[in-house]
Design a protein around this motif. Structure first.
Motif, PDB file in Angstrom:
ATOM      1  N   GLU A 164      62.948  18.619  30.857  1.00 50.59           N
ATOM      2  CA  GLU A 164      64.421  18.788  30.139  1.00 50.59           C
ATOM      3  C   GLU A 164      63.983  19.895  29.133  1.00 50.59           C
ATOM      4  OE1 GLU A 164      65.336  14.782  28.770  1.00 50.59           O
ATOM      5  OE2 GLU A 164      65.684  14.236  31.093  1.00 50.59           O
ATOM      6  N   MET A 165      62.775  19.791  28.399  1.00 49.95           N
ATOM      7  CA  MET A 165      62.576  20.810  27.516  1.00 49.95           C
ATOM      8  C   MET A 165      62.433  22.264  28.152  1.00 49.95           C
ATOM      9  SD  MET A 165      58.998  21.988  25.372  1.00 49.95           S
ATOM     10  CE  MET A 165      58.372  22.342  26.844  1.00 49.95           C
ATOM     11  N   VAL A 166      62.061  22.266  29.372  1.00 53.07           N
ATOM     12  CA  VAL A 166      62.074  23.648  30.061  1.00 53.07           C
ATOM     13  C   VAL A 166      63.309  23.997  30.229  1.00 53.07           C
ATOM     14  CG1 VAL A 166      61.410  24.942  32.197  1.00 53.07           C
ATOM     15  CG2 VAL A 166      59.538  23.586  30.948  1.00 53.07           C
ATOM     16  N   ILE A 167      64.325  23.121  30.678  1.00 59.31           N
ATOM     17  CA  ILE A 167      65.585  23.379  30.984  1.00 59.31           C
ATOM     18  C   ILE A 167      66.287  23.884  29.786  1.00 59.31           C
ATOM     19  CG2 ILE A 167      67.814  22.348  31.788  1.00 59.31           C
ATOM     20  CD1 ILE A 167      66.307  20.704  33.649  1.00 59.31           C
ATOM     21  N   VAL A 168      65.994  23.242  28.819  1.00 63.80           N
ATOM     22  CA  VAL A 168      66.753  23.566  27.286  1.00 63.80           C
ATOM     23  C   VAL A 168      66.285  25.069  26.826  1.00 63.80           C
ATOM     24  CG1 VAL A 168      66.717  23.214  24.880  1.00 63.80           C
ATOM     25  CG2 VAL A 168      67.194  21.382  26.458  1.00 63.80           C
ATOM     26  N   VAL A 169      64.844  25.521  26.791  1.00 62.17           N
ATOM     27  CA  VAL A 169      64.427  26.624  26.769  1.00 62.17           C
ATOM     28  C   VAL A 169      64.979  27.475  27.639  1.00 62.17           C
ATOM     29  CG1 VAL A 169      62.434  28.124  26.782  1.00 62.17           C
ATOM     30  CG2 VAL A 169      62.283  25.995  25.711  1.00 62.17           C
ATOM     31  N   VAL A 170      65.118  27.609  28.962  1.00 60.76           N
ATOM     32  CA  VAL A 170      65.699  28.536  29.879  1.00 60.76           C
ATOM     33  C   VAL A 170      67.074  28.689  29.521  1.00 60.76           C
ATOM     34  CG1 VAL A 170      66.275  28.995  32.306  1.00 60.76           C
ATOM     35  CG2 VAL A 170      64.105  28.083  31.767  1.00 60.76           C
ATOM     36  N   PHE A 171      68.015  27.648  29.262  1.00 61.64           N
ATOM     37  CA  PHE A 171      69.445  27.915  29.056  1.00 61.64           C
ATOM     38  C   PHE A 171      69.578  28.554  27.713  1.00 61.64           C
ATOM     39  CE2 PHE A 171      70.165  25.077  32.636  1.00 61.64           C
ATOM     40  CZ  PHE A 171      71.486  25.899  33.084  1.00 61.64           C
ATOM     41  N   SER A 172      68.628  28.220  26.579  1.00 65.81           N
ATOM     42  CA  SER A 172      68.811  28.739  25.242  1.00 65.81           C
ATOM     43  C   SER A 172      68.410  30.260  25.443  1.00 65.81           C
ATOM     44  CB  SER A 172      67.636  28.275  24.410  1.00 65.81           C
ATOM     45  OG  SER A 172      68.019  27.045  24.234  1.00 65.81           O
ATOM     46  N   ILE A 173      67.269  30.773  26.359  1.00 64.12           N
ATOM     47  CA  ILE A 173      67.173  32.147  26.530  1.00 64.12           C
ATOM     48  C   ILE A 173      68.225  32.823  27.276  1.00 64.12           C
ATOM     49  CG2 ILE A 173      65.474  33.755  27.710  1.00 64.12           C
ATOM     50  CD1 ILE A 173      63.273  31.738  27.066  1.00 64.12           C
ATOM     51  N   LEU A 174      68.867  32.295  28.245  1.00 65.48           N
ATOM     52  CA  LEU A 174      69.843  32.712  28.981  1.00 65.48           C
ATOM     53  C   LEU A 174      71.270  32.977  28.175  1.00 65.48           C
ATOM     54  CD1 LEU A 174      69.620  31.128  32.335  1.00 65.48           C
ATOM     55  CD2 LEU A 174      69.138  33.686  31.999  1.00 65.48           C
ATOM     56  N   PHE A 175      71.499  32.210  27.165  1.00 70.15           N
ATOM     57  CA  PHE A 175      72.795  32.144  26.180  1.00 70.15           C
ATOM     58  C   PHE A 175      72.513  33.273  25.304  1.00 70.15           C
ATOM     59  CE2 PHE A 175      75.154  30.454  22.843  1.00 70.15           C
ATOM     60  CZ  PHE A 175      76.617  30.521  23.242  1.00 70.15           C
TER      61      PHE A 175
END
Length: 61
Positions: free
Chosen positions: A27-38
């Protein structure tokens, strides 16, 4: 106040389902990826509007 803290601790200890380490990492990886994309999307929009504003002000000069 002390009673509230004790009850809160008991609630967290006995009634909250904590994720496993693997789930938390995923879940942390998912949050980091979406944060970078956003942030990239926001940066792109900001750059686009900056370009549009520069065109406008160069046209008005």
């Amino acid at each position: 106040m002390v009673n509230y803290i004790k009850e809160s601790y008991e609630e967290l200890k006995n009634h909250v389902t904590w994720p496993t380490l693997a789930e938390a990492q995923r879940e942390m990886v998912i949050v980091v990826v979406f944060s970078i994309l956003f942030s990239l999307v926001i940066w792109g929009m900001d750059s686009f509007f900056e370009w549009i504003m520069a065109l406008y002000f160069n046209f008005v000069k």
